[in-house]
Design a protein around this motif. Structure first.
Motif, short mmCIF file in Angstrom:
data_model
loop_
_atom_site.label_atom_id
_atom_site.label_comp_id
_atom_site.label_asym_id
_atom_site.label_seq_id
_atom_site.Cartn_x
_atom_site.Cartn_y
_atom_site.Cartn_z
N THR A 132 49.87 90.23 17.17
CA THR A 132 50.34 88.86 16.90
C THR A 132 49.77 87.92 17.27
O THR A 132 49.01 87.95 18.70
N PHE A 133 49.90 86.54 17.09
CA PHE A 133 49.04 85.30 17.77
C PHE A 133 49.93 85.10 19.00
O PHE A 133 49.31 84.50 19.98
N VAL A 134 50.91 85.31 19.44
CA VAL A 134 51.77 85.06 20.37
C VAL A 134 52.08 86.10 21.17
O VAL A 134 52.98 87.06 20.75
N THR A 135 51.82 86.13 22.42
CA THR A 135 52.36 87.45 23.38
C THR A 135 53.74 87.20 23.72
O THR A 135 54.39 86.22 23.56
N ASN A 136 54.37 88.31 23.97
CA ASN A 136 55.55 88.42 24.57
C ASN A 136 55.67 87.68 25.84
O ASN A 136 56.74 86.90 26.38
N HIS A 137 54.74 87.46 26.59
CA HIS A 137 54.65 86.71 27.71
C HIS A 137 55.19 85.35 27.58
O HIS A 137 55.76 84.62 28.11
N ALA A 138 54.23 84.77 26.37
CA ALA A 138 54.26 83.27 26.11
C ALA A 138 55.78 83.12 25.46
O ALA A 138 56.53 82.13 25.66
N ARG A 139 56.16 84.15 24.91
CA ARG A 139 57.70 83.94 24.26
C ARG A 139 58.47 83.90 25.27
O ARG A 139 59.57 82.95 25.19
N ILE A 140 58.68 84.47 26.09
CA ILE A 140 59.58 84.78 27.31
C ILE A 140 59.46 83.41 28.00
O ILE A 140 60.49 82.68 28.45
#
Length: 120
Positions: free
Chosen positions: A11-19
Motif C-alpha cells: 500500500t502507499f501508506v504504511t501502518n506507521h503513518a496511519r497510526i
C-alpha cells in the motif's frame, strides 16, 4: 481473460503513518483502536508506537489507565529522498482523508460543503 492480480499486497501508506495520523487526530486513542483500523494485532500496534516513540515522532505519557500521546510534527521523514520535509503535512492529509472526520469535501466559494458524487 482473467483479471490481472497484483504481485504483492503493498500500500502507499504504511501502518506507521496511519497510526501517527490517528494519534494526531485523537491523542488518547487506544492501541485496540489503532490495531483495528490498521487491521493488525494489538502487539503489532504496540511495536509501531514504540518505534515512533523511540525515533522521536511522538511522546507518550501515562494518564491514569490511558496513554496520552503527543505527535512531534516538526520531525522529518526518515528516507533521504524526503528527509528535508517535515511529517506534519503528510499527517494532515491523512487526517483529512479519514471518512470518520465528517468532511464532505472542500468548501465551495460560498463556504458551503460540496456534495460528493457517489459514482465518482
Amino acid at each position: 481473460m482473467e483479471p490481472v492480480r497484483p504481485r504483492t499486497s503493498w500500500t502507499f501508506v504504511t501502518n506507521h503513518a496511519r497510526i501517527l495520523a490517528m494519534i494526531l487526530k485523537d491523542p488518547e486513542t487506544r492501541l485496540r483502536d489503532m490495531a483495528q483500523t490498521c487491521q493488525i494485532t494489538e502487539r503489532a500496534a504496540q511495536a509501531i508506537v514504540t518505534d515512533l516513540e523511540t525515533a522521536g515522532y511522538l511522546t507518550r505519557v501515562r494518564n491514569g489507565r490511558r496513554n496520552h500521546y503527543a505527535v512531534t510534527p516538526e520531525t522529518l521523514f526518515r528516507h533521504p529522498a524526503e528527509g528535508q520535509h517535515q511529517i506534519a503535512d503528510l499527517l494532515q492529509v491523512l487526517v483529512d482523508l479519514d471518512p470518520r472526520a465528517g468532511a464532505a469535501g472542500p468548501p465551495t466559494a460560498e463556504g458551503d460543503q460540496r456534495e460528493r458524487d457517489p459514482h465518482g
